[in-house]
Design an enzyme around this catalytic site. Structure first.
Site, PDB file in Angstrom:
ATOM      1  N   ASN A   1       0.826  -1.210   0.000  1.00  0.00           N
ATOM      2  CA  ASN A   1       0.000   0.000   0.000  1.00  0.00           C
ATOM      3  C   ASN A   1       0.858   1.256   0.000  1.00  0.00           C
ATOM      4  OD1 ASN A   1      -2.342  -1.502   0.095  1.00  0.00           O
ATOM      5  ND2 ASN A   1      -2.750  -1.142   2.252  1.00  0.00           N
TER       6      ASN A   1
ATOM      7  N   ARG B   1     -11.195  -4.114 -13.780  1.00  0.00           N
ATOM      8  CA  ARG B   1     -10.062  -4.987 -13.464  1.00  0.00           C
ATOM      9  C   ARG B   1     -10.580  -6.416 -13.506  1.00  0.00           C
ATOM     10  NH1 ARG B   1      -6.371  -1.335 -11.143  1.00  0.00           N
ATOM     11  NH2 ARG B   1      -7.325   0.281  -9.837  1.00  0.00           N
TER      12      ARG B   1
ATOM     13  N   ARG C   1      -5.605   2.290 -13.096  1.00  0.00           N
ATOM     14  CA  ARG C   1      -4.221   2.458 -12.656  1.00  0.00           C
ATOM     15  C   ARG C   1      -3.586   1.138 -12.253  1.00  0.00           C
ATOM     16  NH1 ARG C   1      -1.623   7.133 -10.740  1.00  0.00           N
ATOM     17  NH2 ARG C   1      -3.275   8.198 -11.893  1.00  0.00           N
TER      18      ARG C   1
ATOM     19  N   HIS D   1     -16.009   3.143 -14.359  1.00  0.00           N
ATOM     20  CA  HIS D   1     -15.791   2.395 -13.127  1.00  0.00           C
ATOM     21  C   HIS D   1     -17.023   1.584 -12.736  1.00  0.00           C
ATOM     22  CE1 HIS D   1     -15.000   2.194  -8.618  1.00  0.00           C
ATOM     23  NE2 HIS D   1     -13.872   1.744  -9.122  1.00  0.00           N
TER      24      HIS D   1
END
Length: 746
Positions: A64, A398, A428, A458
């Site tokens: 992270n 994704r 990203r 999204h």
């Protein structure tokens, strides 16, 4: 639990005359995110958790932080270099934020290092018998075996890069582990310097040979370090020290100027590899002269340097967390197949298809408590194989490297169905993977588009058009998470399966909008960004304000990943002042300051951190007992409301509304995984008080899922009798209010 690591958020005193837009009423986004990662680090330090899970949490914390440095530190540095003078919502300039964030990042990196070196590394050996050994401690026979491994497997692929007048300083790739090597030529007595990239792909920790069945490992860089002289015959290796660089990943390109979006993204990926370095990690004993060389060549300041005692790049601890010792992990959890989708019930009903099951009533699936394979993947494959299905449309933000969902889409195209997929190539760190999937789909004859110019798509949606009785009928999946089977076992996400005609028509229009050009598109039930979502949320909050102002009950409960939209925060402050009771479950960063007298005393914020990653988004507006509940892909963030295509679905079935209400209720009452945010930006971990029952959100929902098969099975017959017309009177929130009222006092 108290951590030595200080909180990153620096809350400032509220000005006495502050209006609702005053910067002192807002927490900083970057510092708040670092405090989220601090809560993840707390899991690694929690003695109540199994030791391998703690190691995994430490790996997640480090990963992270790497992503944060690439995206946010890199972005702030770019703003600083561009002399940006616009302050952040909390009133800070980029130069001040660079200083604050850089210091907080260093503190966190050192805390991660200490947690490994002084805590988990010795604890792994004590509790689980897993040892990470220094190379020097190995027996001669073990070192000889590892040296043989080096010469056979590592030596051929290593590429030493000298640095001298004939060899410029080499390019160092992002997040790669390197060795800085100083050597001496004894004949002319000259010094030489070289950089060597350590091959860590796939294996960072090598098993120690002849360890007698124990779990002994050594870091691959230790093996390379001890045998590196083989790369420099005739030279004396004086010292070898590891280092690691992080590059800026926050690059911006103008889509409007691009002739080819795929080429633009591919170029951005190439540029990212060449982007400026923003952090240098080194071993603490690295000599100053080598540090100077690295800092100078990488164009960094001393403040960009992080010194560590342990191994660099601890995201590789995932490998050690995977050691086959199940007794040192969380008990295995197998997602439950919902009763209406179970094989047994299909057989009882004559092998009914998933389409007929959806026609009996909306289904709500909650991963990882309930099976992604038996619900979403099953629907995709049923659509691919069913001859009555005419078309499939889907968004892909994704997905996994080996995706059953994508295989189903390819199968559908091969069978001659119309298949259209919106692949978001700007997701990203998933750009390359998504570009490859897009090309595979296009080659198979799938209609592939890359979204709306200037926006990321999204939304999580699948639309199936099936011919029934001579007419097309829509079947929809609208979710909060990606179509990623691996994530569905770790991330908490919701999915609505429905054949509601109005939602289906809305989804048809949404896909027309993202594949074509439809700036004026409108929707009847779906709440879509950026078209109308911000406006709809503000209207719903205003309605609660109106209720409270008239002496009725004003109530909002919302669950999301993050909250940083200034307009929404200001409206929530206004609602709190009007007497609306607001509970927010926000996993990550939060710019809203709860508990401020006269501003937000009616707002409470908690963050849930546990074995699963909280990812579902739920929004409940009480409406004086006639509640409306939504779920979908968007957070209350400016980027979600203004810069992305998002979709929320209203939950029309009263039973499903009550189920989502229960999730919110449990999250707010949690006293095992929850952290409560105070007005100063400090999160306090909740613990059961004397005589108070333990409420663990994840454990309770696992138990609910297990019991739910039987409960849902009993309710199936009743649901089949329900009308498909939308309910006008939603379930009230009295049970929520009573539970939250009792929890609020704690």
């Amino acid at each position: 639990m108290n951590l030595e690591l200080p909180h990153a958020v620096r809350a400032r005193p509220v000005r006495p005359d502050a209006d609702l837009g005053d910067p002192t009423l807002y927490f900083n986004r970057e510092l708040s995110w670092l405090d989220f990662n601090r809560r993840v680090l707390a899991q690694a330090l929690d003695p109540a958790l199994p030791v391998l899970e703690r190691v995994r949490f430490l790996a997640i914390t480090n990963s992270n932080l790497d992503e944060f440095v690439q995206k946010r530190v890199g972005g702030l540095r770019r703003q600083q270099a561009a002399f940006v003078t616009k302050p952040s919502p909390d009133g800070r300039l980029p130069s001040e934020l660079v200083r604050l964030v850089r210091g907080a990042v260093h503190e966190m990196q050192e805390a991660i290092d200490g947690a490994w070196v002084d805590g988990l590394k010795p604890l792994l050996e004590k509790r689980a018998g897993v040892r990470v050994l220094p190379y020097a401690s190995l027996r001669p026979g073990q070192r000889e075996a590892l040296a043989a491994h080096f010469h056979e497997h590592l030596y051929p692929i290593l590429t030493p890069m000298a640095v001298d007048p004939g060899h410029p300083f080499p390019f160092i790739s992002n997040l790669s582990l390197s060795l800085a090597i100083e050597m001496r030529d004894p004949r002319p007595d000259t010094r030489h310097f070289a950089r060597l990239k350590v091959p860590t792909r796939g294996v960072r920790w090598l098993r120690v040979p002849d360890a007698g069945g124990s779990h002994d490992f050594v870091a691959v860089e230790e093996v390379v370090r001890d045998n590196v002289s083989a790369l420099f015959p005739g030279l004396e290796v004086l010292q070898v020290h590891a280092f690691r660089v992080t590059r800026n990943a926050d690059l911006e390109r103008e889509e409007e100027e691009a002739e080819d979006l795929i080429e633009m993204i591919s170029e951005e990926l190439r540029e990212r590899q060449l982007a400026p370095v923003v952090r240098l990690e080194v071993e603490r004993d690295m000599p100053d002269q080598i540090r100077r060389v690295l800092l100078s060549e990488l164009e960094l300041e001393d403040a960009d340097l992080v010194e560590l005692d342990g191994e660099l790049g601890l995201e590789a601890l995932h490998e050690l967390a995977d050691v086959d010792l199940p007794e040192h992990r969380f008990p295995h959890w197998e997602p439950v197949v919902p009763a209406r989708l179970s094989t047994r019930e299909e057989e009882d009903a004559g092998d009914r298809s998933i389409f007929s099951i959806i026609r009996d009533g909306d289904l709500l699936v909650h991963h990882p408590y309930e099976s992604f394979t038996a619900s979403v993947q099953r629907l995709a494959w049923a659509a691919a194989e069913d001859p009555a299905v005419l078309a499939i449309k889907q968004t892909l933000y994704r997905t996994s490297e080996r995706s059953s969902i994508v295989e189903a889409l390819l199968r559908a195209a091969a069978k001659g169905k119309q298949v259209a997929v919106m692949v978001e190539v700007k997701a990203r760190f998933d750009e390359q993977n998504n570009i490859e999937w897009a090309r595979i789909l296009e080659t198979a004859g799938v209609h592939v588009t890359y979204g709306v110019l200037g926006l990321k798509t999204h939304a999580k949606a699948m639309l199936i058009i099936r011919e029934e009785d001579g007419h097309p009928r829509t079947y929809c999946h609208i979710g909060t998470g990606n179509y990623h089977a691996g994530n569905a076992r770790i991330y908490t996400d919701l999915g609505l399966l429905t054949c509601d005609a109005t939602i289906g028509a809305d989804l048809v229009r949404l896909f027309h909008s993202v594949t074509g050009v439809a700036p004026g598109q409108t929707y009847d039930r779906l709440v879509v960004a950026p078209a109308a979502m911000r406006t709809r949320f503000l209207e719903l909050i205003q309605r609660e304000i109106d209720h409270a102002s008239a002496g009725r009950v004003g109530r909002i409960i919302a669950k999301m990943n993050a909250l940083d939209d200034e307009v929404i925060v200001r409206k929530l402050y206004e609602a709190s002042r009007a007497g609306v009771t607001i509970d927010l479950v926000i996993r990550g960063h939060c710019s809203l300051r709860p508990g401020l007298a006269g501003v937000s005393e009616n707002i409470r914020v908690v963050s849930i951190i546990g074995r699963f990653l909280e990812h579902d988004r739920i929004f409940l507006f009480g409406n004086d007992g006639d509640a409306e509940v939504f779920m979908g892909s968007a957070d209350w963030r400016k980027r979600n409301l203004d810069s992305r295509v998002e979709a929320l679905a209203p939950i029309l079935d009263p039973d499903l509304r009550q189920r989502l209400t229960r999730i919110l209720e449990l999250a707010m009452a949690d006293n095992c995984l929850a952290w409560a945010l105070d007005a100063n930006g400090v999160y306090h971990r909740r613990e059961p008080q004397s005589g108070e029952p333990r409420v663990d959100l994840h454990r309770t929902l696992m138990e609910d899922a297990t019991r739910g098969r039987e409960d849902e099975g009993r309710g199936t017959r009743r649901r089949r009798r329900m009308s498909r017309a939308p309910a006008q009177n939603a379930a009230g929130t009295s049970s929520v209010s009573s539970s939250i009222a009792s929890a609020r006092s704690s």
